[in-house]
Design a protein around this motif. Structure first.
Motif, PDB file in Angstrom:
ATOM      1  N   ASN A  19      -2.557 -14.071 -40.762  1.00 15.04           N
ATOM      2  CA  ASN A  19      -3.402 -14.950 -40.215  1.00 15.04           C
ATOM      3  C   ASN A  19      -2.942 -15.489 -38.907  1.00 15.04           C
ATOM      4  O   ASN A  19      -2.684 -16.436 -38.494  1.00 15.04           O
ATOM      5  CB  ASN A  19      -3.595 -16.170 -41.040  1.00 15.04           C
ATOM      6  N   LEU A  20      -3.108 -14.257 -37.767  1.00 17.77           N
ATOM      7  CA  LEU A  20      -2.912 -14.690 -36.504  1.00 17.77           C
ATOM      8  C   LEU A  20      -4.046 -15.302 -35.850  1.00 17.77           C
ATOM      9  O   LEU A  20      -5.308 -14.886 -36.115  1.00 17.77           O
ATOM     10  CB  LEU A  20      -2.830 -13.422 -35.734  1.00 17.77           C
ATOM     11  N   TYR A  21      -3.709 -16.475 -35.136  1.00 15.85           N
ATOM     12  CA  TYR A  21      -4.850 -17.156 -34.338  1.00 15.85           C
ATOM     13  C   TYR A  21      -5.588 -16.291 -33.277  1.00 15.85           C
ATOM     14  O   TYR A  21      -4.574 -16.109 -32.462  1.00 15.85           O
ATOM     15  CB  TYR A  21      -4.247 -18.605 -34.230  1.00 15.85           C
ATOM     16  N   LYS A  22      -6.704 -16.249 -33.186  1.00 17.16           N
ATOM     17  CA  LYS A  22      -7.230 -15.382 -32.070  1.00 17.16           C
ATOM     18  C   LYS A  22      -8.101 -16.571 -31.391  1.00 17.16           C
ATOM     19  O   LYS A  22      -9.159 -16.843 -32.054  1.00 17.16           O
ATOM     20  CB  LYS A  22      -8.004 -14.257 -32.616  1.00 17.16           C
ATOM     21  N   ASP A  23      -8.092 -16.883 -30.233  1.00 16.29           N
ATOM     22  CA  ASP A  23      -9.156 -17.451 -29.502  1.00 16.29           C
ATOM     23  C   ASP A  23     -10.402 -16.920 -29.257  1.00 16.29           C
ATOM     24  O   ASP A  23     -10.479 -15.837 -28.880  1.00 16.29           O
ATOM     25  CB  ASP A  23      -8.495 -18.113 -28.239  1.00 16.29           C
ATOM     26  N   PRO A  24     -11.581 -17.581 -30.077  1.00 12.94           N
ATOM     27  CA  PRO A  24     -12.737 -16.977 -29.646  1.00 12.94           C
ATOM     28  C   PRO A  24     -13.262 -16.501 -28.466  1.00 12.94           C
ATOM     29  O   PRO A  24     -13.953 -15.698 -28.217  1.00 12.94           O
ATOM     30  CB  PRO A  24     -13.776 -17.851 -30.726  1.00 12.94           C
TER      31      PRO A  24
END
Length: 194
Positions: A19-24
């Motif tokens: 679950n890597l956070y990816k900035d939209p």
């Protein structure tokens, strides 16, 4: 070290985070929010508001102010419209300044000083950056050269240096003719002539 594989050859979830956070928007929203906040720091009334509401007592907020110092780097400073915010950001690193801004008198003092800086900045700066003509050396003319009235010159005379208030105004314009300093010198000339 290679990630661990289970019996079927799939990578187990314990070796790599799934679950890597990816900035939209690739950080655009964060950039704009930080830019807006840091420019609010150019207003002493806003800094007073932060002090009154005890934001400066929160260690996380103090850490955030330290983090925001990256805006002083050239690749970010070009986006700032109110450069006083960087000055106040630097002052907010000091606990004494943060405590002092809780008092309305200090807020008013900072606001007045900021106003006087803006009021006098252009004229003070122009005094130091306007080109000044170099004094022309006075040399005795050689005996074989005829007097200057007999020599035809093709070079145009150099115009006098403009004062900072006339900077950018052509010398023949209406503004230069109606300048109060020019009017007073005209009065003195007329007084001497009459």
């Amino acid at each position: 070290m290679a990630p661990a594989k289970d019996g079927e050859g799939a990578v187990s979830s314990s070796a790599t985070p799934t679950n890597l956070y990816k900035d939209p928007d690739d950080g655009r929203q964060r950039f704009l929010l930080e830019l807006e906040f840091i420019q609010c720091l150019a207003n002493p009334t806003y800094i007073h508001y932060l002090a009154q509401n005890r934001y400066f007592e929160d260690e996380a907020f103090i850490g955030y102010l330290k983090y925001l110092q990256y805006w002083q780097r050239p690749e970010y400073i070009k986006f700032i419209m109110y450069p006083h915010c960087l000055f106040f950001l630097e002052l907010l690193q000091n606990a004494n300044f943060r405590n002092a801004m809780a008092h309305p008198g200090n807020k008013e003092l900072a606001h007045r000083q900021q106003f006087f800086f803006w009021k006098n900045y252009r004229n003070n700066r122009l005094k130091h950056i306007l080109p000044r003509p170099l004094p022309e050396p006075v040399a005795a003319p050689p005996a074989s050269v005829p007097p200057p009235t007999a020599v035809a010159t093709t070079a145009a005379p150099t115009p006098p240096a403009l004062s900072p208030m006339q900077y950018g105004v052509p010398s023949g314009s209406v503004l230069a003719k109606n300048d109060m300093r020019n009017m007073s010198s005209d009065r003195r000339k007329r007084k001497k002539e009459g």
